[in-house]
Design a protein around this motif. Sequence first.
Motif, mmCIF file in Angstrom:
data_model
loop_
_atom_site.group_PDB
_atom_site.id
_atom_site.type_symbol
_atom_site.label_atom_id
_atom_site.label_comp_id
_atom_site.label_asym_id
_atom_site.label_seq_id
_atom_site.Cartn_x
_atom_site.Cartn_y
_atom_site.Cartn_z
ATOM 1 N N LEU A 26 -4.140 1.245 6.898
ATOM 2 C CA LEU A 26 -3.522 2.412 6.152
ATOM 3 C C LEU A 26 -1.954 2.693 6.049
ATOM 4 O O LEU A 26 -1.283 2.442 7.577
ATOM 5 C CB LEU A 26 -4.145 3.712 6.627
ATOM 6 C CG LEU A 26 -5.649 3.903 6.412
ATOM 7 C CD1 LEU A 26 -6.175 5.054 7.033
ATOM 8 C CD2 LEU A 26 -5.757 4.058 4.769
ATOM 9 N N ASP A 56 -7.523 11.897 1.092
ATOM 10 C CA ASP A 56 -6.369 11.067 0.611
ATOM 11 C C ASP A 56 -6.758 10.037 -0.356
ATOM 12 O O ASP A 56 -8.000 9.552 -0.168
ATOM 13 C CB ASP A 56 -6.006 10.677 1.937
ATOM 14 C CG ASP A 56 -5.161 11.857 2.597
ATOM 15 O OD1 ASP A 56 -4.524 12.763 2.062
ATOM 16 O OD2 ASP A 56 -5.259 11.531 4.028
ATOM 17 N N ARG A 57 -5.962 9.602 -1.026
ATOM 18 C CA ARG A 57 -5.902 8.280 -1.875
ATOM 19 C C ARG A 57 -5.010 7.272 -1.462
ATOM 20 O O ARG A 57 -3.849 7.897 -1.419
ATOM 21 C CB ARG A 57 -6.110 8.807 -3.412
ATOM 22 C CG ARG A 57 -7.310 9.751 -3.756
ATOM 23 C CD ARG A 57 -8.446 8.959 -3.851
ATOM 24 N NE ARG A 57 -9.479 9.878 -4.267
ATOM 25 C CZ ARG A 57 -10.377 10.731 -3.653
ATOM 26 N NH1 ARG A 57 -9.739 11.196 -2.415
ATOM 27 N NH2 ARG A 57 -11.102 11.471 -4.264
ATOM 28 N N TYR A 58 -5.470 6.034 -1.664
ATOM 29 C CA TYR A 58 -4.319 5.200 -1.268
ATOM 30 C C TYR A 58 -4.605 4.127 -2.228
ATOM 31 O O TYR A 58 -5.567 3.718 -2.604
ATOM 32 C CB TYR A 58 -4.619 4.637 0.004
ATOM 33 C CG TYR A 58 -4.576 5.397 1.350
ATOM 34 C CD1 TYR A 58 -3.224 5.799 1.959
ATOM 35 C CD2 TYR A 58 -5.360 6.094 1.954
ATOM 36 C CE1 TYR A 58 -2.841 6.732 2.768
ATOM 37 C CE2 TYR A 58 -5.425 7.267 2.915
ATOM 38 C CZ TYR A 58 -4.140 7.444 3.385
ATOM 39 O OH TYR A 58 -4.077 8.367 4.408
ATOM 40 N N GLU A 59 -3.329 3.580 -2.799
ATOM 41 C CA GLU A 59 -3.269 2.346 -3.631
ATOM 42 C C GLU A 59 -3.027 0.962 -2.850
ATOM 43 O O GLU A 59 -1.883 1.155 -2.346
ATOM 44 C CB GLU A 59 -2.433 2.588 -4.854
ATOM 45 C CG GLU A 59 -2.367 1.600 -5.893
ATOM 46 C CD GLU A 59 -1.480 1.766 -7.089
ATOM 47 O OE1 GLU A 59 -1.921 1.807 -8.214
ATOM 48 O OE2 GLU A 59 -0.538 1.899 -6.556
ATOM 49 N N TYR A 60 -3.614 0.020 -3.081
ATOM 50 C CA TYR A 60 -3.342 -1.084 -2.541
ATOM 51 C C TYR A 60 -3.233 -2.119 -3.732
ATOM 52 O O TYR A 60 -4.030 -2.400 -4.663
ATOM 53 C CB TYR A 60 -4.619 -1.461 -1.658
ATOM 54 C CG TYR A 60 -4.687 -0.869 -0.222
ATOM 55 C CD1 TYR A 60 -4.060 -1.362 0.952
ATOM 56 C CD2 TYR A 60 -5.303 0.526 -0.248
ATOM 57 C CE1 TYR A 60 -4.230 -0.675 2.013
ATOM 58 C CE2 TYR A 60 -5.320 1.092 0.862
ATOM 59 C CZ TYR A 60 -4.721 0.473 2.111
ATOM 60 O OH TYR A 60 -4.746 1.238 3.119
ATOM 61 N N CYS A 65 -8.325 -2.760 4.204
ATOM 62 C CA CYS A 65 -7.615 -1.513 3.927
ATOM 63 C C CYS A 65 -7.562 -0.270 4.877
ATOM 64 O O CYS A 65 -6.495 0.154 5.213
ATOM 65 C CB CYS A 65 -8.083 -0.767 2.489
ATOM 66 S SG CYS A 65 -7.745 -1.894 1.039
ATOM 67 N N ALA A 112 0.686 -1.035 -0.053
ATOM 68 C CA ALA A 112 0.066 -0.186 -0.104
ATOM 69 C C ALA A 112 0.847 1.315 -0.150
ATOM 70 O O ALA A 112 2.032 1.235 0.677
ATOM 71 C CB ALA A 112 -0.891 0.045 1.229
ATOM 72 N N GLU A 113 0.237 2.207 -0.691
ATOM 73 C CA GLU A 113 1.278 3.599 -0.503
ATOM 74 C C GLU A 113 -0.087 4.653 -0.668
ATOM 75 O O GLU A 113 -0.987 4.608 -1.579
ATOM 76 C CB GLU A 113 2.051 3.534 -1.740
ATOM 77 C CG GLU A 113 1.530 3.629 -3.223
ATOM 78 C CD GLU A 113 2.615 3.872 -4.242
ATOM 79 O OE1 GLU A 113 3.055 5.134 -4.493
ATOM 80 O OE2 GLU A 113 3.025 2.902 -4.645
ATOM 81 N N LYS A 114 0.306 5.710 -0.014
ATOM 82 C CA LYS A 114 -0.374 6.990 -0.267
ATOM 83 C C LYS A 114 -0.144 7.586 -1.718
ATOM 84 O O LYS A 114 1.100 7.780 -1.997
ATOM 85 C CB LYS A 114 -0.077 7.744 1.012
ATOM 86 C CG LYS A 114 -1.175 8.978 0.995
ATOM 87 C CD LYS A 114 -0.767 9.943 2.436
ATOM 88 C CE LYS A 114 -1.664 11.227 2.139
ATOM 89 N NZ LYS A 114 -1.487 12.020 3.245
#
Length: 94
Positions: free
Chosen positions: A92, A21-25, A88, A8-10
């Motif tokens: 975080l 905020d958006r996070y990709e998993y 998720c 995961a990354e912001k």
Amino acid sequence: MEIKYHTAEKLNDPTGILVGDRYEYILNIEVDEEDELYSEHGLGVKLILAVDENGSRIAQYQLYEQVTNKFLDFGLEEDEEEMLKEYCMEHLPE
């Protein structure tokens, strides 16, 4: 469905257009052989989680075969989406 591991990354919004905020998993999932999602090549989910003052939601996701990186034209059931969202939120990235 069981989540085996994830990365995961912001995500950075250089435009400042997006609220929150958006996070990709990238999730490695395992399903029963009897499940319609089952693939002998393994399954993954690429997912964008949006988090703002109103809560969290899955902005988008895509299922794919891990070995071939081929995207699959399947959708998850509502309870499966909710399970992924909860997972998720519990994981975080800092």
